[in-house]
Design a protein around this motif. Structure first.
Motif, PDB file in Angstrom:
ATOM      1  N   VAL A 145      11.593  58.408  43.345  1.00 58.46           N
ATOM      2  CA  VAL A 145      12.617  59.447  43.221  1.00 58.46           C
ATOM      3  C   VAL A 145      12.649  60.313  44.470  1.00 58.46           C
ATOM      4  O   VAL A 145      11.603  60.625  45.052  1.00 58.46           O
ATOM      5  N   SER A 146      13.844  60.676  44.902  1.00 55.68           N
ATOM      6  CA  SER A 146      13.970  61.641  45.982  1.00 55.68           C
ATOM      7  C   SER A 146      15.264  62.412  45.790  1.00 55.68           C
ATOM      8  O   SER A 146      16.055  62.106  44.901  1.00 55.68           O
ATOM      9  N   VAL A 166       8.866  60.730  45.784  1.00 57.82           N
ATOM     10  CA  VAL A 166       7.958  60.963  44.665  1.00 57.82           C
ATOM     11  C   VAL A 166       7.890  59.686  43.836  1.00 57.82           C
ATOM     12  O   VAL A 166       8.923  59.099  43.507  1.00 57.82           O
ATOM     13  N   LEU A 167       6.670  59.257  43.531  1.00 60.64           N
ATOM     14  CA  LEU A 167       6.485  58.065  42.695  1.00 60.64           C
ATOM     15  C   LEU A 167       6.124  58.505  41.279  1.00 60.64           C
ATOM     16  O   LEU A 167       5.147  59.219  41.071  1.00 60.64           O
ATOM     17  N   LEU A 168       6.949  58.090  40.312  1.00 59.28           N
ATOM     18  CA  LEU A 168       6.695  58.414  38.905  1.00 59.28           C
ATOM     19  C   LEU A 168       6.200  57.185  38.178  1.00 59.28           C
ATOM     20  O   LEU A 168       6.667  56.077  38.442  1.00 59.28           O
ATOM     21  N   ASP A 169       5.275  57.383  37.243  1.00 58.08           N
ATOM     22  CA  ASP A 169       4.869  56.250  36.400  1.00 58.08           C
ATOM     23  C   ASP A 169       5.912  56.069  35.294  1.00 58.08           C
ATOM     24  O   ASP A 169       6.916  56.795  35.244  1.00 58.08           O
ATOM     25  N   ALA A 170       5.673  55.099  34.418  1.00 59.15           N
ATOM     26  CA  ALA A 170       6.680  54.761  33.408  1.00 59.15           C
ATOM     27  C   ALA A 170       6.984  55.935  32.482  1.00 59.15           C
ATOM     28  O   ALA A 170       8.057  55.993  31.881  1.00 59.15           O
ATOM     29  N   ALA A 175       0.138  53.186  46.586  1.00 61.83           N
ATOM     30  CA  ALA A 175       0.326  53.695  45.223  1.00 61.83           C
ATOM     31  C   ALA A 175       1.495  52.986  44.541  1.00 61.83           C
ATOM     32  O   ALA A 175       1.424  52.673  43.348  1.00 61.83           O
ATOM     33  N   VAL A 176       2.569  52.718  45.306  1.00 63.84           N
ATOM     34  CA  VAL A 176       3.719  52.012  44.726  1.00 63.84           C
ATOM     35  C   VAL A 176       3.303  50.593  44.324  1.00 63.84           C
ATOM     36  O   VAL A 176       3.640  50.121  43.232  1.00 63.84           O
ATOM     37  N   ARG A 177       2.565  49.935  45.205  1.00 64.88           N
ATOM     38  CA  ARG A 177       2.120  48.553  44.890  1.00 64.88           C
ATOM     39  C   ARG A 177       1.284  48.543  43.621  1.00 64.88           C
ATOM     40  O   ARG A 177       1.457  47.686  42.753  1.00 64.88           O
ATOM     41  N   LYS A 178       0.402  49.518  43.519  1.00 67.67           N
ATOM     42  CA  LYS A 178      -0.475  49.576  42.356  1.00 67.67           C
ATOM     43  C   LYS A 178       0.351  49.807  41.081  1.00 67.67           C
ATOM     44  O   LYS A 178       0.114  49.171  40.045  1.00 67.67           O
ATOM     45  N   ALA A 179       1.327  50.713  41.185  1.00 68.67           N
ATOM     46  CA  ALA A 179       2.114  51.064  39.996  1.00 68.67           C
ATOM     47  C   ALA A 179       3.013  49.922  39.540  1.00 68.67           C
ATOM     48  O   ALA A 179       3.451  49.893  38.389  1.00 68.67           O
ATOM     49  N   THR A 180       3.323  49.008  40.448  1.00 68.57           N
ATOM     50  CA  THR A 180       4.259  47.935  40.101  1.00 68.57           C
ATOM     51  C   THR A 180       3.545  46.594  39.907  1.00 68.57           C
ATOM     52  O   THR A 180       4.185  45.556  39.845  1.00 68.57           O
TER      53      THR A 180
END
Lengths: 202, 251
Positions: A69-70, A169-173, A195-200
């Motif tokens: 998100v931005s 900003v990276l949001l989780d589910a 962090a994005v790689r980990k979250a996806t």
């Protein structure tokens, strides 16, 4: 006669109500009930968004997938194109499977000018995948609040531009902030990308 | 008796809750690159006094989602209303007529919305706060500046006075100085150079547009401190000295 009819009617209605109630209870039981939002979810802020297709929805409907998100505005000449570049650069550095799990949401800080048509023009010009990228504008009175939960600062200038901080900003589910970066542009911030790689990645 | 109570309450009040301010072109102590000759302040109404604990208690009772045990963490930090005895009771650390403090921007914003009002903008606040008891703009007077600064120099661990004890300024507004710091609607628009701390990026990477604000009137320490404080806050933050009041746009 009259009395018994009324009693009958009452019994029928009561029975009907009971049936309806138990059906409702059954439906509520069988349908998976969404877990309550975590208290540290940004979706705790009620926010109605109007997207590039003129669809209006609450941003809680984004729940279920991680989101990048931005905030931006379409008439911005300088930094805002870099915000789109940043999102694209993140996309390029993901595997197709990771990419398929990520959604990108760019929220306008200029709802007075960012009509669906204006938002769509950026989607077209920057060739954004409308399945995964959403550009949307909040009601004018809610811009400061959404910027607040995302930690973005801005000031409207006299000439219609905005002075603003740029953050991804990276949001989780569930809408919890996993990571943020103020490094924008075509070279992604390595920590943020990790962090994005980990979250996806399941 | 039932009738007498509200009247008795009114007797102590200085008229209606808001006072109207005419607005106009206002030269801020801040240097706006895009408004060098002054900012336009439209006519507006401002609360005479900051919102009190009693006011805020009524609000959280009517809107339970703003009680401290229910509020979302993104909208208010853990210390939100922590000086109250319970989520719905004030207690000895929070007297009814003291200004409410330990409130986040989101909570202050929601309070004002609930009464069909809004938070004042920074320009509105600064414009209203430029007045002393007799002059609408007393900012050039060194004695007045000293008086304001003396308040900032006082230790902040003493109990807060009640709202509305100080004399009204020339607009009829009380307690803009000398009681609590106050949220503004656009607290996060104050991009002072302190915000550019150690990013490793040049400013132009951080700010789209005209860059950070600087001070036009460097002698105006009171404004400088307010701006520095507001610019350092996030919307969920709450502090022991930070309250708010509401404003309304003129129709």
């Amino acid at each position: 006669m009259k009395k018994s009819f009324r009693a009958l009617l009452f019994a029928v209605l009561a029975g009907l109500a009971f049936t309806l109630l138990s059906a409702a209870a059954l439906a509520a039981d069988s349908a998976p009930k969404p877990a309550p939002l975590p208290r540290d979810s940004v979706y705790q802020l009620p926010l109605r968004l109007t997207d590039q297709s003129a669809q209006v929805w609450d941003w809680r409907t984004r729940r279920g997938r991680p989101q990048l998100v931005s905030m931006f505005y379409t008439s911005c000449q300088y930094i805002c194109p870099l915000i789109v570049d940043s999102g694209k650069a993140i996309d390029h550095n993901l595997t197709p499977a990771q990419r398929a799990r990520l959604r990108v949401l760019l929220i306008s800080m200029d709802p007075a000018h960012d009509t669906p048509a204006a938002l769509q023009s950026i989607v077209d010009k920057r060739r954004l995948d409308p399945q995964r990228w959403t550009l949307a504008a909040p009601p004018a009175a809610d811009v400061r609040a959404v910027a607040g939960v995302l930690g973005i600062r801005y000031r409207a200038l006299a000439d219609g531009n905005f002075n603003h901080t740029s953050a991804l900003v990276l949001l989780d589910a569930d809408g919890r902030i996993l990571a943020r970066t103020e490094q924008v542009g075509s070279r992604p911030d390595p920590e943020f990308l990790a962090a994005v790689r980990k979250a996806t990645t399941p | 008796m039932l009738l007498a109570l509200p009247l008795a309450g009114l007797a102590g009040d200085a008229g209606p809750r808001y006072v109207g301010l005419p607005g106009g072109t206002f030269v801020s102590a801040l240097q706006y690159e895009d408004a060098k000759t002054g900012v336009r302040v439209a006519p507006f109404a401002l609360m005479r006094k900051p919102v009190t604990n009693a006011d805020f208690l009524a609000f959280v009772r009517a809107h339970p989602q703003w009680q401290r045990d229910r509020v979302a963490g993104v909208l208010a930090e853990p210390r939100y209303l922590s000086h109250w005895a319970s989520p719905t009771a004030l207690g000895p650390q929070a007297l009814p007529q003291q200004p409410v403090v330990w409130v986040s921007w989101f909570a202050a914003n929601a309070y004002c919305e609930s009464i069909d009002a809004r938070l004042p903008t920074w320009s509105e606040w600064e414009y209203a706060a430029a007045a002393d008891e007799t002059r609408k703009d007393a900012r050039k007077d060194p004695a007045w500046r000293e008086r304001i600064l003396a308040w900032y120099a006082r230790p902040s661990n003493e109990a807060l006075p009640r709202a509305g004890l100080q004399a009204a300024n020339a607009w009829g507004v009380q307690d803009l100085h000398g009681l609590v710091w106050e949220w503004t609607d656009d607290y996060s628009s104050l991009l002072v150079s302190g915000d550019n701390r150690d990013q490793g990026d040049p400013d132009r990477m951080k700010f789209c547009g005209a860059g950070a604000l600087s001070m036009q009137d460097r002698e105006n320490y009171a404004v400088l401190m307010r701006v520095a404080m507001l610019s350092s806050l996030e919307g969920a933050d709450a502090t022991a000295n930070l309250g708010f009041r509401c404003a309304r746009s003129a129709r």
